[in-house]
Write an enzyme that holds these catalytic residues in place. Sequence first.
Site, PDB file in Angstrom:
ATOM      1  N   ASN A  71       0.843  -1.190   0.000  1.00 37.61           N
ATOM      2  CA  ASN A  71       0.000   0.000   0.000  1.00 37.61           C
ATOM      3  C   ASN A  71       0.880   1.243   0.000  1.00 37.61           C
ATOM      4  OD1 ASN A  71      -2.968  -0.927   0.570  1.00 37.61           O
ATOM      5  ND2 ASN A  71      -1.687  -2.166   1.904  1.00 37.61           N
ATOM      6  N   GLU A 104      -0.683  -0.567  -4.278  1.00 34.62           N
ATOM      7  CA  GLU A 104      -2.097  -0.223  -4.120  1.00 34.62           C
ATOM      8  C   GLU A 104      -2.234   1.199  -3.598  1.00 34.62           C
ATOM      9  OE1 GLU A 104      -4.424  -2.852  -1.740  1.00 34.62           O
ATOM     10  OE2 GLU A 104      -3.186  -4.602  -2.184  1.00 34.62           O
ATOM     11  N   ASP A 134      -7.348   0.163  -4.349  1.00 37.82           N
ATOM     12  CA  ASP A 134      -7.876  -0.581  -3.208  1.00 37.82           C
ATOM     13  C   ASP A 134      -9.261  -0.061  -2.835  1.00 37.82           C
ATOM     14  OD1 ASP A 134      -7.942  -2.331  -1.104  1.00 37.82           O
ATOM     15  OD2 ASP A 134      -6.691  -1.116   0.225  1.00 37.82           O
ATOM     16  N   GLU A 191     -12.115  -8.541  -2.125  1.00 36.86           N
ATOM     17  CA  GLU A 191     -11.480  -8.647  -0.812  1.00 36.86           C
ATOM     18  C   GLU A 191     -12.522  -8.733   0.296  1.00 36.86           C
ATOM     19  OE1 GLU A 191      -9.046  -5.247   0.015  1.00 36.86           O
ATOM     20  OE2 GLU A 191     -10.555  -3.812  -0.672  1.00 36.86           O
TER      21      GLU A 191
END
Length: 238
Positions: A71, A104, A134, A191
């Site tokens: 991330n 992400e 994301d 997710e």
Amino acid sequence: MAFQPIYDAVQGRVWGYEALVRGLDGEGAHSVLSRVKPEQKYVFDQACRTKAIELASQLFPDAEELKLSINFMPNAVYEPAACLRATFLAAKRFGFPQSAIMFEFTEDEEVSDPAHLQNIITEYRKHGFVTAIDDFGAGYAGLGLLADFQPDLIKIDMKIVRGIDTSLARQAVVSGIVGIARALDITVLAEGIETEEEFAVLKAAGIGLFQGYWFARPEFEMLPQVSFSNQTALRLTA
């Protein structure tokens, strides 16, 4: 860092692992990020990248072609090329392939400068990194962001996934997302999967990549085993 697997249901194997920041006492990412001051974001972002690559180089089996998902905070990147230097140095130092790294957009962060984000994506792709949005479908990650930026992958937020097996509205939304992504040649990952029913509906909708507690919970500086409803387990560590 804790690691959580991303499962490829088409190939029947782990596709990669997401590196998730944790506090010294096990605090989650939101708790840790909330304590990072604006002037600390850049240094924190760079340190997280380096640590994730270092750990992945130690934990990932040599024979597996696995992606490492990291991330990043777009608002912490002041100049894309310069901010990648730590990533290059870490990959070289620890012998980790750059092509195995996916970045992400950090969850729940508003993009204050769209042109800047486009520069980031362009620069990252130039060096072979995979880019992902994301929490797609929640917060700031919506269709407007997808229209402006076409990443390699989008992760459908768990708020849309939760209870999808009993919600025609959620099924319709996911069907639309999958159709748009297919037209734009973007890979879709779901997710937050917590039940077999959610997995079955999403797989039937044409999604191939999955992540969530039903497969495995994140484990601190370890690669967890992937399990299905805590029954069949696949050992994926060396």
